[in-house]
Design a protein around this motif. Structure first.
Motif, PDB file in Angstrom:
ATOM      1  N   LEU A 279       0.811  -1.224   0.000  1.00 46.08           N
ATOM      2  CA  LEU A 279       0.000   0.000   0.000  1.00 46.08           C
ATOM      3  C   LEU A 279       0.843   1.272   0.000  1.00 46.08           C
ATOM      4  O   LEU A 279       0.505   2.222  -0.729  1.00 46.08           O
ATOM      5  N   PRO A 280       1.931   1.373   0.779  1.00 47.04           N
ATOM      6  CA  PRO A 280       2.758   2.588   0.665  1.00 47.04           C
ATOM      7  C   PRO A 280       3.322   2.806  -0.729  1.00 47.04           C
ATOM      8  O   PRO A 280       3.405   3.939  -1.207  1.00 47.04           O
ATOM      9  N   LEU A 281       3.732   1.716  -1.401  1.00 47.81           N
ATOM     10  CA  LEU A 281       4.249   1.864  -2.752  1.00 47.81           C
ATOM     11  C   LEU A 281       3.148   2.194  -3.759  1.00 47.81           C
ATOM     12  O   LEU A 281       3.421   2.798  -4.808  1.00 47.81           O
ATOM     13  N   LEU A 282       1.917   1.798  -3.438  1.00 46.92           N
ATOM     14  CA  LEU A 282       0.791   2.086  -4.329  1.00 46.92           C
ATOM     15  C   LEU A 282       0.189   3.467  -4.101  1.00 46.92           C
ATOM     16  O   LEU A 282      -0.780   3.820  -4.782  1.00 46.92           O
ATOM     17  N   ARG A 283       0.712   4.202  -3.154  1.00 47.61           N
ATOM     18  CA  ARG A 283       0.086   5.482  -2.805  1.00 47.61           C
ATOM     19  C   ARG A 283      -0.114   6.414  -3.999  1.00 47.61           C
ATOM     20  O   ARG A 283      -1.198   6.987  -4.159  1.00 47.61           O
ATOM     21  N   PRO A 284       0.878   6.614  -4.882  1.00 53.02           N
ATOM     22  CA  PRO A 284       0.616   7.501  -6.028  1.00 53.02           C
ATOM     23  C   PRO A 284      -0.542   7.026  -6.900  1.00 53.02           C
ATOM     24  O   PRO A 284      -1.373   7.829  -7.329  1.00 53.02           O
ATOM     25  N   ALA A 285      -0.611   5.718  -7.171  1.00 54.88           N
ATOM     26  CA  ALA A 285      -1.693   5.199  -8.011  1.00 54.88           C
ATOM     27  C   ALA A 285      -3.039   5.309  -7.312  1.00 54.88           C
ATOM     28  O   ALA A 285      -4.050   5.664  -7.931  1.00 54.88           O
ATOM     29  N   ILE A 286      -3.071   5.019  -6.011  1.00 57.09           N
ATOM     30  CA  ILE A 286      -4.324   5.089  -5.264  1.00 57.09           C
ATOM     31  C   ILE A 286      -4.827   6.523  -5.193  1.00 57.09           C
ATOM     32  O   ILE A 286      -6.011   6.808  -5.404  1.00 57.09           O
ATOM     33  N   VAL A 287      -3.921   7.443  -4.905  1.00 48.44           N
ATOM     34  CA  VAL A 287      -4.328   8.847  -4.788  1.00 48.44           C
ATOM     35  C   VAL A 287      -4.801   9.388  -6.133  1.00 48.44           C
ATOM     36  O   VAL A 287      -5.784  10.138  -6.212  1.00 48.44           O
ATOM     37  N   LEU A 348      -4.323  18.424  -4.022  1.00 49.36           N
ATOM     38  CA  LEU A 348      -3.952  17.566  -2.904  1.00 49.36           C
ATOM     39  C   LEU A 348      -3.473  16.205  -3.401  1.00 49.36           C
ATOM     40  O   LEU A 348      -2.503  15.639  -2.888  1.00 49.36           O
ATOM     41  N   GLY A 349      -4.141  15.678  -4.411  1.00 49.10           N
ATOM     42  CA  GLY A 349      -3.721  14.407  -4.967  1.00 49.10           C
ATOM     43  C   GLY A 349      -2.345  14.482  -5.621  1.00 49.10           C
ATOM     44  O   GLY A 349      -1.533  13.567  -5.496  1.00 49.10           O
ATOM     45  N   ALA A 350      -2.067  15.591  -6.305  1.00 50.56           N
ATOM     46  CA  ALA A 350      -0.753  15.748  -6.920  1.00 50.56           C
ATOM     47  C   ALA A 350       0.340  15.875  -5.871  1.00 50.56           C
ATOM     48  O   ALA A 350       1.465  15.400  -6.049  1.00 50.56           O
ATOM     49  N   ASP A 351       0.012  16.492  -4.727  1.00 48.92           N
ATOM     50  CA  ASP A 351       1.004  16.677  -3.682  1.00 48.92           C
ATOM     51  C   ASP A 351       1.217  15.385  -2.892  1.00 48.92           C
ATOM     52  O   ASP A 351       2.342  14.975  -2.630  1.00 48.92           O
ATOM     53  N   ARG A 352       0.106  14.727  -2.490  1.00 50.28           N
ATOM     54  CA  ARG A 352       0.222  13.513  -1.691  1.00 50.28           C
ATOM     55  C   ARG A 352       0.580  12.292  -2.498  1.00 50.28           C
ATOM     56  O   ARG A 352       1.116  11.327  -1.964  1.00 50.28           O
TER      57      ARG A 352
END
Length: 356
Positions: A279-287, A348-352
């Motif tokens: 999940l941490p590695l998937l954070r960009p895709a999830i966000v 927010l999605g681009a930043d997080r």
């Protein structure tokens, strides 16, 4: 050629499913999406179902052609594209012309947004034939805050979009674990089912959902949800699954399977590996998927107009209601709020979602 064909088919399917533009601006010009709604409102459910099936078949054929084009593109070669080199413009006159054209195009694209912002500050009935508004006020925005009836659609859209987005992300992550990480037997079928709602026009989907959940038949998986709080978030959830799953599945495919093996050698089980590694590695895709899904649900109009109730009316329906009441300033204020929240979610999605 595959890219051009794919873009043409995407445009065709988007126009085929369009409802908002012909509904508001079409006048007497009829298209299938608006005709289905009119037929159903007139009580001719059988004819509405025939029209629904006809439009669905056209959409499915277009999806089949699109998948064929994607297959052609993947088989055309596996080489990675190279970004074109920048060409400097050395002549001052040409640079001036290019700059003017670029800024002019940017201004043209921003004109609808700027006009909406301007109209949101105009008192009702004051701007008629003047080139610019003769008066300005904050009253349109204060109405959205002070009037509970006006504030309700905004709150409805926020919680409906949030609930649908959270559920869509959860389902997309579960689908990614099954089809990509564990390579389940029916992985391709799962991915196809997740993409299927994208091929069905919004009006078709709304009528099908209302028909399916207007009968109490638990053994068939049908419950009475029409007129309840749960039908709209369910509709947003299903409509957003293709958007969210596409991003999340792409993120899963980009992960190295050796990471799971490394976690297993350190004694981590599947759930801990998912929580601490995947999940941490998937954070960009999830966000990225969650941001697009939230914005799509937050401003949805096509399915909302078919399934909403007075207690669950979203911001898009309140904008239409304000326009029908000639309260253009309040409708514009709703539109500005919708744009501002959507832009904030994307920012927010681009930043997080960045990998750092």
């Amino acid at each position: 050629m595959p890219a051009l064909t794919g873009g043409a088919l995407l445009t065709f399917m988007t126009a085929l499913a369009s409802f908002s533009a012909p509904y508001i601006f079409g006048g007497g010009f009829r298209v299938m999406t608006t005709q289905i709604v009119a037929t159903r409102l007139n009580g001719d459910d059988q004819l509405a179902m025939i029209e629904t099936v006809s439009l669905t078949l056209i959409a499915l054929v277009a999806l089949w052609l699109l998948r064929g084009t994607a297959g052609l593109e993947s088989s055309a070669g596996g080489r990675k594209g190279v970004a074109p080199a920048l060409v400097p413009v050395k002549r001052p006159a040409v640079r001036l012309i290019v700059g003017v054209l670029g800024w002019g195009l940017a201004l043209l694209l921003l004109l609808p947004h700027l006009t909406l912002l301007l109209v949101s500050f105009v008192p009702a009935g004051t701007w008629t034939t003047e080139p610019l508004p003769p008066a300005y006020t904050w009253r349109n925005y204060l109405t959205l805050i002070e009037d509970p009836v006006r504030a309700r659609p905004l709150l409805n859209s926020l919680w409906l979009a949030t609930a649908a987005t959270v559920a869509a992300v959860s389902i997309a992550v579960a689908a990614g674990v099954l089809s990509v990480r564990r390579r389940a037997r029916f992985g391709r079928t799962i991915e196809g089912l997740l993409a299927l709602p994208w091929a069905v026009p919004g009006t078709v989907f709304a009528i099908a959902l209302a028909t399916a959940f207007s009968v109490h038949a638990p053994l068939a998986g049908r419950f009475i949800l029409v007129g309840t709080l749960w039908l709209l978030p369910l509709a947003y959830l299903v409509r957003n699954l293709p958007i969210t799953s596409r991003s999340v599945l792409a993120g899963f495919r980009a992960l190295d399977l050796s990471l799971d093996e490394a976690a297993a050698t350190l004694g981590a089980g599947r759930w801990r590996t998912l929580r601490r590694v995947t999940l941490p590695l998937l954070r960009p895709a999830i966000v990225a998927g969650a941001s697009l899904a939230f914005v799509t649900a937050f401003g949805d109009f096509v399915t909302s107009i078919m399934l909403y109730t007075y207690d669950t009316r979203p911001i898009s329906l309140e904008i239409l209601s304000s326009l029908r009441q000639s309260d253009v300033g309040v409708a514009a204020a709703y539109g500005v709020v919708l744009m501002a929240i959507s832009a904030a979610v994307f920012a927010l999605g681009a930043d997080r979602g960045g990998t750092g």
